[in-house]
Design a protein around this motif. Sequence first.
Motif: not given
Length: 266
Positions: A111-115, A120-122
Amino acid sequence: MTSTSAPPGRPRAAIAERTLRTDRWWLAPLATFVGLSAWVVYATVRVFMQSDYWVAEYGYLTPFYSPCVSVGCVPEASHFGQILPDNPLIPYAAFSLPFLLIFRLTCYYYRRAYYRSFWLSPPACAVPDGHKSYTGETRFPLIFQNAHRWTFYLAAVIVVINTWDAILAMFGPNGFQLGLGNLILWANVILLWCYTAGCHSCRHIMGGRLKHFSKHPVRYRAWSMVSTLNARHMQYAWYTLASLAIADFYVMALAAGWFSDLRFIN
């Protein structure tokens, strides 16, 4: 008695720059974007090829097609029967693919990786979000990320099946056998176990609800082992993507006759 109001705060500095970071902060999200995109393209192509997934001579079954439960699967590769119809639009991995996909999509690290890399979030710390509004994971569709704790059980079942495939591949008509393919399949299984067992949900299952570890020494030991794996969850997430691709490519190359397996026993 008179009340006094707090002095007004200082206004925020008007900074025209998007970020004050001077390092190459964009390298990490870019590398993640390229790596995940390349893997998704490769996996999608392989899943819908529906060929070169089974090496009958050595009993090698690629993890991409395990369990192979379609009517169109090679009977010897269907270790758990054939229950799905043979349809070009239904991949042979249709039984396992949805479970593994939702498990990885809802994984805390992914989730962190593809966000960061796709949405770009963030994109990085101290870099503004690429979107004007942010609702977190409280609305559709991201609210389904909360199902991650349940997808762990599904993923664990698939890893058990992959382990069984690796065991079966070590015993042929002439008894125990060992080749480079066996080592690759086992390396993939071990890494999959490290990634799955290191999941935050597994860590919570082992000891997340305990108030006194001293009263539960066995569960505390299990929690400690899982916590060690959890500390390297990001690394295992990438290791398993690499091991899955390598194992699949090796089995595909053998099935296609590109080269022969390196044999050690039988």
